[in-house]
Design an enzyme around this catalytic site. Structure first.
Site, PDB file in Angstrom:
ATOM      1  N   LYS A  94       9.368   1.965  -7.967  1.00 42.58           N
ATOM      2  CA  LYS A  94       8.136   1.171  -6.920  1.00 42.58           C
ATOM      3  C   LYS A  94       7.195   2.258  -8.078  1.00 42.58           C
ATOM      4  O   LYS A  94       6.378   2.993  -8.174  1.00 42.58           O
ATOM      5  CB  LYS A  94       8.332   1.524  -5.234  1.00 42.58           C
TER       6      LYS A  94
ATOM      7  N   TYR B 296       8.815   6.553  -5.693  1.00 43.77           N
ATOM      8  CA  TYR B 296       7.838   6.172  -5.328  1.00 43.77           C
ATOM      9  C   TYR B 296       6.829   6.991  -5.834  1.00 43.77           C
ATOM     10  O   TYR B 296       6.395   7.732  -5.556  1.00 43.77           O
ATOM     11  CB  TYR B 296       7.853   5.956  -3.991  1.00 43.77           C
TER      12      TYR B 296
HETATM   13  O1  NGF Z   1      -2.227   0.626  -0.299  1.00 45.02           O
HETATM   14  C1  NGF Z   1      -1.892   0.884  -1.738  1.00 45.02           C
HETATM   15  C2  NGF Z   1      -1.926   2.135  -1.913  1.00 45.02           C
HETATM   16  N1  NGF Z   1      -1.239   0.335  -2.552  1.00 45.02           N
HETATM   17  C3  NGF Z   1       0.070  -0.864  -2.136  1.00 45.02           C
HETATM   18  C4  NGF Z   1       1.185  -0.783  -2.302  1.00 45.02           C
HETATM   19  O2  NGF Z   1       1.639  -0.261  -3.490  1.00 45.02           O
HETATM   20  C5  NGF Z   1       1.287   0.274  -1.158  1.00 45.02           C
HETATM   21  C6  NGF Z   1      -0.689  -1.977  -2.780  1.00 45.02           C
HETATM   22  O3  NGF Z   1      -0.033  -3.074  -1.819  1.00 45.02           O
HETATM   23  C7  NGF Z   1       2.955  -0.117  -0.668  1.00 45.02           C
HETATM   24  O4  NGF Z   1       3.889  -0.699  -1.336  1.00 45.02           O
HETATM   25  C8  NGF Z   1       2.824   0.839   0.593  1.00 45.02           C
HETATM   26  O5  NGF Z   1       3.230   0.120   1.486  1.00 45.02           O
HETATM   27  O6  NGF Z   1       3.249   2.195   0.055  1.00 45.02           O
HETATM   28  C9  NGF Z   1      -2.236  -2.359  -2.605  1.00 45.02           C
HETATM   29  O7  NGF Z   1      -2.558  -2.188  -1.051  1.00 45.02           O
HETATM   30  C10 NGF Z   1      -2.267  -3.244  -2.554  1.00 45.02           C
HETATM   31  O8  NGF Z   1      -2.471  -3.650  -4.685  1.00 45.02           O
HETATM   32  C11 NGF Z   1      -4.281  -3.383  -3.097  1.00 45.02           C
HETATM   33  O9  NGF Z   1      -5.262  -2.760  -4.189  1.00 45.02           O
HETATM   34  O10 NGF Z   1      -3.446   2.601  -1.280  1.00 45.02           O
END
Ligand code: NGF
Length: 292
Positions: free
Chosen positions: A164, A136
């Site tokens: 990821k 990640y």
């Molecule tokens: O929320 C975050 C980080 N990133 C998410 C995602 O990459 C996180 C993304 O969907 C994720 O997968 C996880 O829960 O670990 C963003 O929220 C989205 O693109 C809006 O910016 O802050």
């Protein structure tokens, strides 16, 4: 092992006002993702799950509830990464015993770990659990920027499936896909999904898929089919929605929108602001009416 490509919601967790896990709400969020959003899988214990503010027991509880609700309906990835390696191993063993299809671990953060230390972290979790691993990488939150050679070194372990990739570095993304075509990449920024899919990612993991999963799949499928104009139109609408969500408070707003759809999405976990203000609720209502 289930197919790990495609659209994965980064699972939100419902909390009660006192900060405890709301099991009923969590189960409803899971059902909404499977039954209404039609996702291919769930990424449990990520940033979206407010994971890094939880105790080990709470993280286990969430893994347990998610597996119990999902059974074998969709694929499950458990994010077990922690700056406490012993905790990461303990969680990894737990999720593996529950039957999670793969583990994932955020790069260790806060201290400036060198690459040898990062590699040791991943090798230890894999050796102790025997499960698959998805790196990640989220440099804007962790400060850890790995290059192409470093990913190559991690990929030498056959249990490492890929990364990821929550970053906007499309040059690195392209280089990774070209250099390691057999390793999977999941796009992590929902607002940049189209270019990531155009560059060949195998899937996407996102917070906004909890409410916008249907459009996410459209972007994914249309881009892969080379229908870029149509994909861009959906990405534009998606980004209008995401822009509104980000300006109003990310997880809080997604939860408020879920509540408007009848899902008991609850509160956030402190020290994040736990409860939406009247103005935030009103904005969520407008976004729901306009986009969902
Ligand atoms: O929320 C975050 C980080 N990133 C998410 C995602 O990459 C996180 C993304 O969907 C994720 O997968 C996880 O829960 O670990 C963003 O929220 C989205 O693109 C809006 O910016 O802050």
């Amino acid at each position: 092992m289930k197919k790990l490509t495609g659209i994965f919601s980064a699972l939100l967790v419902s909390f009660n006002e006192d900060g405890s896990i709301n099991e009923t709400g969590l189960r409803q969020i899971i059902r909404h993702n499977i039954d209404k959003m039609g996702v291919d899988g769930l990424y449990v214990g990520g940033s979206t799950g407010e994971n890094f503010m939880l105790s080990t027991e709470e993280k286990k509880q969430i893994f347990r509830i998610a597996k119990d609700e999902v059974k074998d309906q969709v694929a499950l990835i458990a994010q077990v990464g922690s700056v406490n390696l012993q905790e990461a191993v303990e969680l990894g063993k737990y999720a593996t015993e529950l039957g999670y299809d793969s583990l994932s671990a955020v790069t260790p953060f806060y201290y400036k770990f060198n690459f040898a230390e990062i590699k040791h972290y991943y090798e230890t979790i894999i050796a102790e659990t025997g499960n698959n691993m998805i790196i990640y990488s989220i440099p804007f939150l962790t400060g850890v920027n790995m290059g192409i050679e470093q990913f190559g070194e991690l990929y030498q372990n056959p249990k490492v499936l890929g990364v990821k990739f929550t970053a906007g570095d499309f040059y690195l993304l392209e280089r990774l896909k070209k250099a390691y075509p057999n390793h999977l990449i999941w796009a992590g920024f929902d607002e940049m999904m189209l270019p990531a899919v155009a560059l060949g990612v195998d899937g996407a993991i996102g917070s906004t898929f909890n409410i916008n999963g249907v459009r996410a799949r459209q972007i994914f499928d249309l881009t892969r089919a080379g229908k870029l104009e149509e994909a861009l139109a959906v990405q534009h609408t998606t980004n209008d929605l995401i822009e509104g969500i980000l300006a109003n408070g990310l997880y809080l707003t997604i939860k408020e929108i879920l509540k408007l759809q009848g899902v008991e999405a609850g509160y956030c976990r402190e020290p994040m602001t736990a409860k939406a203000t009247e103005a935030q609720r009103e904005k969520a209502k407008q976004l729901q009416q306009k986009f969902l």
